[in-house]
Design an enzyme around this catalytic site. Sequence first.
Site, PDB file in Angstrom:
ATOM      1  N   ASP A   1      35.495  43.535  36.475  1.00 46.55           N
ATOM      2  CA  ASP A   1      35.693  42.099  36.672  1.00 46.55           C
ATOM      3  C   ASP A   1      35.421  41.378  35.346  1.00 46.55           C
ATOM      4  OD1 ASP A   1      36.062  40.060  39.072  1.00 46.55           O
ATOM      5  OD2 ASP A   1      34.592  39.201  37.714  1.00 46.55           O
TER       6      ASP A   1
ATOM      7  N   GLU B   1      35.273  38.652  32.292  1.00 44.53           N
ATOM      8  CA  GLU B   1      35.146  37.220  32.045  1.00 44.53           C
ATOM      9  C   GLU B   1      35.827  36.940  30.715  1.00 44.53           C
ATOM     10  OE1 GLU B   1      34.026  35.090  34.227  1.00 44.53           O
ATOM     11  OE2 GLU B   1      33.442  36.702  35.591  1.00 44.53           O
TER      12      GLU B   1
ATOM     13  N   ASP C   1      42.757  40.730  36.416  1.00 44.09           N
ATOM     14  CA  ASP C   1      41.945  41.463  35.444  1.00 44.09           C
ATOM     15  C   ASP C   1      42.783  42.439  34.636  1.00 44.09           C
ATOM     16  OD1 ASP C   1      38.885  40.842  35.936  1.00 44.09           O
ATOM     17  OD2 ASP C   1      39.843  40.917  37.893  1.00 44.09           O
TER      18      ASP C   1
ATOM     19  N   HIS D   1      30.601  34.234  38.739  1.00 43.08           N
ATOM     20  CA  HIS D   1      31.265  34.192  37.431  1.00 43.08           C
ATOM     21  C   HIS D   1      30.465  34.872  36.332  1.00 43.08           C
ATOM     22  CE1 HIS D   1      34.335  31.737  39.196  1.00 43.08           C
ATOM     23  NE2 HIS D   1      33.431  30.852  39.583  1.00 43.08           N
TER      24      HIS D   1
ATOM     25  N   ASP E   1      29.520  39.660  39.672  1.00 47.89           N
ATOM     26  CA  ASP E   1      30.752  39.666  40.468  1.00 47.89           C
ATOM     27  C   ASP E   1      31.153  41.103  40.798  1.00 47.89           C
ATOM     28  OD1 ASP E   1      30.962  36.933  40.513  1.00 47.89           O
ATOM     29  OD2 ASP E   1      32.520  36.806  38.984  1.00 47.89           O
TER      30      ASP E   1
END
Length: 370
Positions: free
Chosen positions: A99, A101, A199, A256, A261
């Site tokens: 996941d 960012e 992603d 987040h 996550d």
Amino acid sequence: MANSTKASKADDAKEPIAKTLGSSPYSDAVYHELSRLNGQVNRMNKQTLIQKMRSLRLSTEGSTDVLKKRLKNYYKKRKLATINVTSSHKLYPYYVIVDFEATCEEVNPPDYPHEIIEFPAVLVNSEKQEIEDCFQSYCRPTIKSTLSKFCTELTGITQEQVDKAETFPEVLSRFEAWLVKHGLGTKYKYAIVTDGPWDMGRFLYGQCQLSGIPYPSFGKKWINIRKTFSNFYKSKRYCLKMMIDHLEIGFEGRPHCGIDDARNIARVLIHLIADGANVHINERIHLTAGHNKMKVVTEDGNQSERRVLSVKETEAAKDTMKWQVTAKFLEKTKDLNSVECEDTTGEEIADLSTDFSTCHISQSSDDCSS
């Protein structure tokens, strides 16, 4: 006499049908019993379900639909075992939840270059139904090296953390070494799991182009857990927060934060495995030779082809940030086996026909797009 002959012929005609019905694998009384039990479960309210689950020592976490599915699968497994039938349960030995960012603004322009700034991964052992290990590293952005205030507030990632971090190619190499350390792809089969198609299809793909490196093989196919969840529990297509709410297990950590996550996605995955879901590949990207074009196969069988920047053009794009991406639909093809991956038969293919350059991260309700 004529009537007797007709009756005899009619009986002869019925006999093969009766034999066929009698030889059906679903003609056993167990299946009729399962149908009856499923009908009972469908008529139960939540309180009745909880009482029944407690009496059977089953988990009572989840919405009414989740509890019904869990109880039906319990009955199915127990009843089929009485006739030596094993319920098919398609699982990989390991799952790796990713996941990312990425850099963002409160309002992203269409040509905004999302750079990965956190690379988290969580390893789940499907047999033990538990998290076995984690990988986490920040990445230093090279195009827009200063994080926006919005990005820091959204992700919790600070300027100091990314300034001290390695660049994405270096982090990617360490991640691939982490996969090797666990024997993933060599000793053990595994699958990547994500919360949506972004992603792999947007962040990883775009970052590899910005960094001028080949797209990694592990990112060519993955499990979109939103699809698996909605197909199994017969629910709407939920984002992570809503899947957590539907299971009634509560979000752990900071939304987040990439690693938090990923851990929560892992918790959803473990619940799916425990409840009897088949967790297999349902999305993929096809990259043509030389990575000059990306072929996207959509659910209706159509294919679109997009121009991808060369390494030289990527360097120029770092200054101009004008992605020259074009798309056109190609003639429907039956050849969906060109991707070198397993379990592709009958899979649900990613709908990634949207121009990735127009995607953005927003802080809308539940932020289901990031």
